[in-house]
Design a protein around this motif. Structure first.
Motif, PDB file in Angstrom:
ATOM      1  N   ILE A 271      34.518 133.192  55.045  1.00  0.00           N
ATOM      2  CA  ILE A 271      35.177 134.215  55.863  1.00  0.00           C
ATOM      3  C   ILE A 271      36.692 134.115  55.708  1.00  0.00           C
ATOM      4  O   ILE A 271      37.401 135.124  55.597  1.00  0.00           O
ATOM      5  N   SER A 272      37.183 132.855  55.705  1.00  0.00           N
ATOM      6  CA  SER A 272      38.625 132.663  55.568  1.00  0.00           C
ATOM      7  C   SER A 272      39.129 133.170  54.232  1.00  0.00           C
ATOM      8  O   SER A 272      40.166 133.835  54.141  1.00  0.00           O
ATOM      9  N   LEU A 273      38.368 132.853  53.158  1.00  0.00           N
ATOM     10  CA  LEU A 273      38.776 133.314  51.833  1.00  0.00           C
ATOM     11  C   LEU A 273      38.765 134.833  51.762  1.00  0.00           C
ATOM     12  O   LEU A 273      39.667 135.453  51.198  1.00  0.00           O
ATOM     13  N   ALA A 274      37.713 135.425  52.361  1.00  0.00           N
ATOM     14  CA  ALA A 274      37.613 136.884  52.319  1.00  0.00           C
ATOM     15  C   ALA A 274      38.730 137.533  53.131  1.00  0.00           C
ATOM     16  O   ALA A 274      39.327 138.532  52.710  1.00  0.00           O
ATOM     17  N   SER A 275      39.016 136.964  54.316  1.00  0.00           N
ATOM     18  CA  SER A 275      40.062 137.551  55.150  1.00  0.00           C
ATOM     19  C   SER A 275      41.434 137.409  54.521  1.00  0.00           C
ATOM     20  O   SER A 275      42.318 138.247  54.739  1.00  0.00           O
ATOM     21  N   ASN A 276      41.643 136.334  53.740  1.00  0.00           N
ATOM     22  CA  ASN A 276      42.927 136.146  53.064  1.00  0.00           C
ATOM     23  C   ASN A 276      42.918 136.707  51.648  1.00  0.00           C
ATOM     24  O   ASN A 276      43.861 136.489  50.897  1.00  0.00           O
ATOM     25  N   HIS A 277      41.853 137.405  51.327  1.00  0.00           N
ATOM     26  CA  HIS A 277      41.723 138.049  50.025  1.00  0.00           C
ATOM     27  C   HIS A 277      41.860 137.023  48.898  1.00  0.00           C
ATOM     28  O   HIS A 277      42.580 137.228  47.913  1.00  0.00           O
ATOM     29  N   MET A 278      41.127 135.913  49.064  1.00  0.00           N
ATOM     30  CA  MET A 278      41.112 134.874  48.047  1.00  0.00           C
ATOM     31  C   MET A 278      39.791 134.922  47.300  1.00  0.00           C
ATOM     32  O   MET A 278      38.732 135.107  47.908  1.00  0.00           O
ATOM     33  N   ALA A 279      39.858 134.728  46.004  1.00  0.00           N
ATOM     34  CA  ALA A 279      38.669 134.780  45.165  1.00  0.00           C
ATOM     35  C   ALA A 279      38.304 133.377  44.691  1.00  0.00           C
ATOM     36  O   ALA A 279      39.166 132.484  44.601  1.00  0.00           O
TER      37      ALA A 279
END
Length: 752
Positions: A271-279
Motif C-alpha cells: 500500500i505504501s509503495l502504491a501510495s508513493n507511486h513506487m514500483a
C-alpha cells in the motif's frame, strides 16, 4: 515401565513360532554337513589325484571354522562329528579297500575333531561378547534418545494407531498442554484438537503413508486456550504387540504471529509503495528474466503489452548519458550486495523523467548472485525543485557576496557559520576557511567577546543592536548591527552580523567638522578683517567731513587722509578678490590668460611697490637675479603669487632681511622663484596644512588675513603646471620655492 524400556520393547525382535524354529535348526545342521562333507571330499580327491597326503587345514579346517561361525556351537559340533566319522569311515575307505590309512590319517582325524569342538565352543562365546557390547552401546544410545526426547522443546507423543489413544509423551507435552503424565494416557489425539481444527484420525490409522505425514492444525490446552501446531507423524512403530505411531508436535504460535506480521507488513509495504507511486522489480540474474509490476510502466512510459522488461529493452529507454551509471550501479550491486542510482528515462513523447532506484542482490549456496530485487520511483519533481533551490541558493549567495558590507552569520557561541566575500577579504581568508572561527578572535584579536559586542547583547535579550566600532585589527571604522536569528521554538540561535565600513564617512565628518570650525574661524577673521578697513575708511571720511566743515584743510593733511582711505579700500579689494578667487577655484573657473612675461621684471616691480611697507616693518628686501627669465604665464596671476609671497614675508619676517631669488633652472626647464625670510617660521605640524583653505601659520589675531593667500597661490602655480614647496624651522624663518614651467611641460620640485 520407563520411557527407555518402552523404546527397547519397541525395538525388540518378535519371537518365531516353534515349528519355524525346528525347521530352521535342522536346516542349519544339514547345510553344515553338506559343506563339511564337500570340503573333505575335495580334500581327499586332491590327495588321490596328486599323490601323497595334503594337510587337512588347507580346506577342511577353514570349513570347520565357517560352519561353526555360521551354525552356532551345537550345530557345528554335530556337523563336524558326523562329517569326520562318516567321511573317514565310509567314504574314504571305499576308495582304499575299506581300511583306515596309516597313523597320520588317524592323527588328522583327531585334530579335525578337536578343532571342530574348540571352534564350536570358542566362536559362539566371542559372538556373545560382541552381542553384549552391541546391546550396551544400544542401551547408551537409547538413554541418549530418552534424554533428547524428554528435554526436547517439541512435543513427542506415542499414539496407538488403531484408535488414536496416547500411549506415552515427553515432558514438553505436559508443560505445553497442562495435562499430567497420567492424564495424557487417558486421552486420545482427538481430545487435543480444537473445535475448529480438521481431524486426520483416519489418515493416521491407515498405512498408506509410509513416509509419514506433515500438516498444521490447532490444538487445545487443558485450560481451553488454543494454539497452532505443526504435526509430523510416522506410522509403523511396534510397542510389544501394539502397532503405534510417533508424532512430533511443534508449537508454531510465534511463527504464525511472525507470518501474520510479515503478511501485514507486506500488505502495508504494498500500500505504501502504491501510495508513493513506487514500483518493484525482480530480476533472475542467471535466467535473465525480469518481473515488473504495473507501476513500472507508468514510471517508464512503456506499454505493458509490448515491453517485456528485458535488460536490453530497459537499456534502450535509459538516457544515453546515464547508461554507464546504471550499468555501474548494477555491477556494484552484484559485487557488494546493494546499490542506489539516479538516472533519466526517455518517454515515447521525448520527455525526460528522473528515476531513483535501490537494488539488493541475493546469492545462492555457491555464493553466486542469482537474484536482484529493488524499487524505483519518479523524482522528476524533486529534481526540478532541487534545481530551482540550487539556482535560488546560488542567486542568494551571489547577492550575499555582492553586498559591500561585511556580513557574518554567527551562532550563539560567537562562532562564524557563514561570511560573504567582503568579510572574508577583510579577514584575509577564503569564505569557507572562516567557518567555525570565533568572531572575537579573528575580528578583534581577542580571546573573549569585547564589552561593547552587539552580538552578545542580541543573544542575551533577543533584540537588534547597533554600535559604532573603530577596529584596528581589520582597519577602519564600522557601523555594526546584529539582527537575531530565532528557531521554531523562539530560542535565539545566533545573529546576522553586518559591519558597514564608515571610515570614509568618519573622515568626511572629521573634515566637515574641521571645515565648519575653519568656516567659523574664517567668518570671525573675515568679519574682523573686513570691519577694520571699513571702520578706518568710515572714520577717515567722517573726519574729513568735519574738518572741511570747520576750517579749510591744508593740502598735506588732506593728502594723508585720502591715502589712508585708499589704503583701507585697497585692503577691502584684496579681501574681496581672494573670496572671488576661492569661488572661481571651487567652481573650476580659474581661467589663465597666458602671454610672454619676464619673471625678473615682475619681481623687481613688486619689490619696489612693497619696499616702503617692508621698511616700515624694519625689513630689507634683496633681489638676486642675473638674466631675464621669460616664460608664457598669466601676468595677473603670477603678480598675485609674487605679491602674496612678499606680503607674507613682510608680515611674518619680524623686521628681518628678506631675500628673493629669480633664476632659470635648465635641469628642470623651469623658472624658479625663491622667497626667504628670517621670521617666526612655520611649525612642523602646520607645514602640511598651510596650503589649504583657511589655514594660517599662526593664530595671532593681530596678523590680519583670511588664511586664503597661500591656498590661492598654490592653486595658481598648479594651474600653470608648476609646484610650490616650503622649508621652514620655527624661529629661523621660512623659504617658499615656486617652480614655473618655461614651456608646456609640468615642473616637479627636486630637492637639492
Amino acid at each position: 515401565m520407563s520411557f527407555i524400556s518402552k523404546l527397547q520393547l519397541m525395538n525388540k525382535p518378535q519371537k518365531h513360532q516353534p515349528s519355524d524354529s525346528k525347521i530352521f535348526f535342522y536346516g542349519r545342521i544339514s547345510s553344515a554337513i553338506l559343506v563339511s562333507s564337500g570340503a573333505l571330499a575335495i580334500q581327499k580327491i586332491l590327495q588321490t589325484k596328486v599323490g601323497g597326503t595334503i594337510p587337512l587345514f588347507l580346506l577342511s579346517y577353514p570349513a570347520v571354522f565357517g560352519i561353526t561361525g555360521l551354525c552356532g556351537m551345537i550345530p557345528g559340533l554335530i556337523a563336524t562329528t558326523i562329517t569326520g566319522l562318516g567321511v573317514l569311515y565310509f567314504f574314504i575307505p571305499s576308495l582304499d579297500n575299506n581300511v583306515i590309512y596309516n597313523l597320520a590319517d588317524l592323527l588328522s582325524l583327531g585334530i579335525f575333531l578337536v578343532v571342530g569342538v574348540a571352534s564350536s565352543m570358542l566362536i559362539p562365546s566371542i559372538q556373545i561378547k560382541q552381542t553384549q557390547a552391541k546391546l550396551a552401546a544400544a542401551s547408551e544410545s537409547l538413554k541418549l534418545y530418552e534424554l533428547m526426547a524428554m528435554h526436547c522443546r517439541d512435543i513427542i507423543l506415542f499414539i496407538r494407531q488403531v484408535d488414536g489413544k496416547i500411549l506415552e509423551c515427553n515432558k514438553a507435552a505436559t508443560l505445553t498442554y497442562g495435562f499430567s503424565h497420567e492424564e495424557f494416557k487417558s486421552l486420545t489425539i482427538s481430545n487435543l484438537l480444537a473445535d475448529q481444527a480438521p481431524s486426520h484420525t483416519h489418515d493416521l490409522k491407515s498405512d498408506t503413508n509410509p513416509n509419514g505425514m506433515l500438516w498444521e492444525s490447532i490444538h487445545r490446552r487443558k485450560d481451553g486456550s488454543t494454539f497452532p501446531v505443526e504435526i509430523s507423524s510416522q506410522a509403523g512403530v511396534t510397542m510389544g504387540e501394539t502397532r503405534a505411531l510417533i508424532s512430533v508436535i511443534r508449537d508454531i504460535s510465534k511463527r504464525k504471529k511472525a507470518e501474520e506480521t510479515l503478511l501485514t507488513t507486506g500488505e502495508h509495504l504494498r500500500i505504501s509503495l502504491a501510495s508513493n507511486h513506487m514500483a518493484t522489480f525482480d530480476w533472475d540474474i542467471i535466467q535473465n528474466k525480469h518481473t515488473w509490476d504495473n507501476i513500472v510502466h507508468e514510471l517508464f512510459g512503456t506499454n505493458p503489452e509490448t515491453f517485456r522488461g528485458t535488460t536490453e529493452e530497459f537499456y534502450q529507454i535509459v538516457h544515453p548519458d546515464d547508461l554507464n551509471c546504471v550499468k555501474e550501479a548494477q555491477n556494484l550491486a552484484i559485487k557488494t550486495g546493494h546499490s542506489k542510482v539516479d538516472f533519466r528515462v526517455i518517454w515515447p513523447d521525448g520527455s525526460h523523467h528522473h528515476i531513483s532506484s535501490c537494488k539488493k542482490v541475493y546469492r545462492n549456496e555457491a555464493g553466486v548472485a542469482h537474484r536482484m530485487i529493488g524499487i524505483c520511483w519518479d523524482v522528476t519533481e524533486q529534481k526540478v525543485n532541487e534545481k530551482a533551490l540550487r539556482l535560488a541558493t546560488e542567486s542568494w549567495l551571489r547577492t550575499f557576496d555582492a553586498i559591500p558590507d561585511l556580513i557574518a552569520i554567527l551562532d550563539s557561541q560567537h562562532r562564524i557559520t557563514l561570511v560573504n566575500k567582503a568579510m572574508a577579504l577583510r579577514l584575509k581568508k577564503q569564505p569557507h576557511d572562516c567557518t567555525g572561527l570565533f568572531c572575537y578572535n579573528v575580528v578583534h584579536g581577542l580571546d573573549a567577546p569585547p564589552m561593547f559586542c552587539p552580538h552578545s547583547k542580541t543573544i542575551c535579550d533577543g533584540h537588534a543592536h547597533m554600535e559604532e566600532v573603530h577596529e584596528i585589527h581589520i582597519g577602519g571604522d564600522f557601523l555594526v548591527s546584529t539582527t537575531p536569528i530565532a528557531g521554531d521554538d523562539g530560542k535565539i540561535l545566533g545573529s546576522v552580523h553586518v559591519a558597514r565600513d564608515i571610515t570614509d564617512r568618519k573622515k568626511m565628518e572629521t573634515e566637515l567638522r574641521c571645515a565648519i570650525e575653519s568656516q567659523e574661524e574664517f567668518l570671525a577673521i573675515a568679519s574682523h578683517d573686513l570691519k577694520a578697513p571699513l571702520t578706518d575708511l568710515y572714520l577717515t571720511l567722517n573726519f574729513m567731513e568735519e574738518i572741511v566743515k570747520q576750517s579749510p584743510m591744508d593740502q598735506p593733511q588732506l593728502f594723508d587722509m585720502i591715502s589712508h582711505a585708499l589704503k583701507s579700500g585697497q585692503q577691502l579689494v584684496v579681501l574681496l578678490d581672494e573670496l572671488l578667487d576661492i569661488t572661481r577655484i571651487r567652481a573650476g573657473k580659474l581661467v589663465l590668460e597666458k602671454e610672454d612675461m619676464d619673471l625678473k621684471s615682475a619681481v623687481l616691480e613688486w619689490v619696489s611697490i612693497v619696499s616702503t611697507e617692508a621698511r616700515q616693518k624694519g625689513s630689507q628686501i634683496t633681489v638676486k637675479a642675473s638674466d631675464s627669465v621669460v616664460g608664457e604665464w598669466d601676468p595677473v596671476r603670477i603678480n598675485q603669487v609674487i605679491s602674496n609671497l612678499l606680503s607674507n614675508a613682510i608680515k611674518y619676517g619680524e623686521g628681518k632681511p628678506i631675500e628673493v631669488t629669480v633664476l632659470a633652472d635648465l635641469q628642470t626647464k623651469c623658472a624658479k622663484l625663491i622667497v626667504r625670510d628670517q621670521g617666526i617660521g612655520v611649525p612642523l605640524e602646520m607645514q602640511s596644512k598651510i596650503f589649504k583653505r583657511f589655514e594660517r601659520a599662526v593664530s595671532d589675531r593681530m596678523i590680519h588675513g583670511l588664511g586664503l593667500g597661500l591656498y590661492i597661490v598654490g592653486q595658481i602655480v598648479h594651474a600653470h603646471g608648476g609646484s610650490i614647496s616650503l622649508k621652514s624651522e620655527p624661529g629661523k624663518g621660512s623659504q617658499f620655492t615656486v617652480l614655473l614651467p618655461l614651456s608646456d611641460i609640468e615642473c616637479t620640485l627636486v630637492d637639492v
